[in-house]
Every structure is written in C-alpha cells, then in structure tokens.
Design a protein around this motif. Structure first.
Motif, PDB file in Angstrom:
ATOM      1  N   CYS A  78       0.846  -1.188   0.000  1.00  0.00           N
ATOM      2  CA  CYS A  78       0.000   0.000   0.000  1.00  0.00           C
ATOM      3  C   CYS A  78       0.888   1.248   0.000  1.00  0.00           C
ATOM      4  CB  CYS A  78      -0.893  -0.039   1.240  1.00  0.00           C
ATOM      5  SG  CYS A  78      -1.840   1.455   1.481  1.00  0.00           S
ATOM      6  N   CYS A  81       0.128   3.149   3.671  1.00  0.00           N
ATOM      7  CA  CYS A  81       0.525   2.597   4.962  1.00  0.00           C
ATOM      8  C   CYS A  81       1.660   1.582   4.848  1.00  0.00           C
ATOM      9  CB  CYS A  81      -0.677   1.983   5.685  1.00  0.00           C
ATOM     10  SG  CYS A  81      -1.301   0.493   4.901  1.00  0.00           S
ATOM     11  N   CYS A  99      -4.295  -0.435   0.119  1.00  0.00           N
ATOM     12  CA  CYS A  99      -5.122  -1.459   0.732  1.00  0.00           C
ATOM     13  C   CYS A  99      -6.551  -0.930   0.839  1.00  0.00           C
ATOM     14  CB  CYS A  99      -4.563  -1.856   2.096  1.00  0.00           C
ATOM     15  SG  CYS A  99      -4.645  -0.544   3.314  1.00  0.00           S
ATOM     16  N   CYS A 102      -7.077   2.129   3.312  1.00  0.00           N
ATOM     17  CA  CYS A 102      -6.540   3.418   2.864  1.00  0.00           C
ATOM     18  C   CYS A 102      -7.339   3.946   1.676  1.00  0.00           C
ATOM     19  CB  CYS A 102      -5.070   3.291   2.500  1.00  0.00           C
ATOM     20  SG  CYS A 102      -4.024   3.011   3.945  1.00  0.00           S
TER      21      CYS A 102
HETATM   22 ZN   LIG Z   1      -2.949   1.035   3.411  1.00  0.00          ZN
END
Ligand SMILES: [Zn+2]
Length: 110
Positions: A78, A81, A99, A102
C-alpha cells in the motif's frame, strides 16, 4: 500473484487501454451535428466520449505507476501505509496501489 504474473497482467491492461484511448481520441465515429445536443439533451457524444477517455487515461496512469512499483520492488504494498495489499484485491485490480482501508479513507475524504 508473483511479480512476473503481475507484470504480464499490467502490460496487457496497458495495451488494452492504449487501444481504447487511441480509439477515443479519434472521436466518436461519424460525429453527429451538435445542434441535436443543444436541444435540451444531456450529454453530446463528444462529452460522453471525453468522460470515458478521462477514466481510461486515469486508469492508464495507475497501471503505469503499478509497473513502476514493480520495477522498484514495492509492488503489492500500500502506497499509504506500506502494508501488503491483499492478494484478492490485486487479483481483481492488479494496478491497485492502496489497501482497502486506505482506499476507502481516501474516497471518503473526497
Ligand atoms: Zn494502506
């Protein structure tokens, strides 16, 4: 999904998008006169065409970015993150850069 598979899928999506973008940039086949659109109808063929083209160009950008991440060895992580993007999500959208959490956070913010 390993990198080779991901790359193959991304490249085929890219080829597909390039093809549609080329067609879309050529304009709608036999563009009709615009007077029909002025008579209160919502979107002209050209407007519709442009909307589809915008989506295709954006999609293409995300595919190109995913290929870049493959080159950098960051593919499947991701971009927000840094955690791995779930396999199932990459299966459905190999160009996914975030992801689920997010991505939805980002979409809510908009
Ligand atoms: Zn993420």
């Amino acid at each position: 999904m390993n990198d080779a598979t991901a790359r193959m899928r991304l490249e085929s999506i890219l080829a597909e998008l390039d093809r549609s973008i080329r067609v879309l940039q050529g304009g709608p086949p036999g563009e009709r006169d615009r007077s029909a659109a002025d008579a209160g109808s919502d979107l002209t063929d050209a407007d519709r065409n442009r909307a589809v083209l915008d989506v295709a160009v954006q999609h293409r950008r995300s595919v190109v970015e995913a290929l870049k991440r493959l080159d950098d060895g960051r593919y499947g992580l991701c971009v927000d993150c840094g955690r791995p993007v779930p396999e199932g999500r990459l299966e459905a959208r190999p160009e996914a850069s975030r992801c689920v959490e997010c991505q939805s956070r980002r979409e809510r913010r908009r």
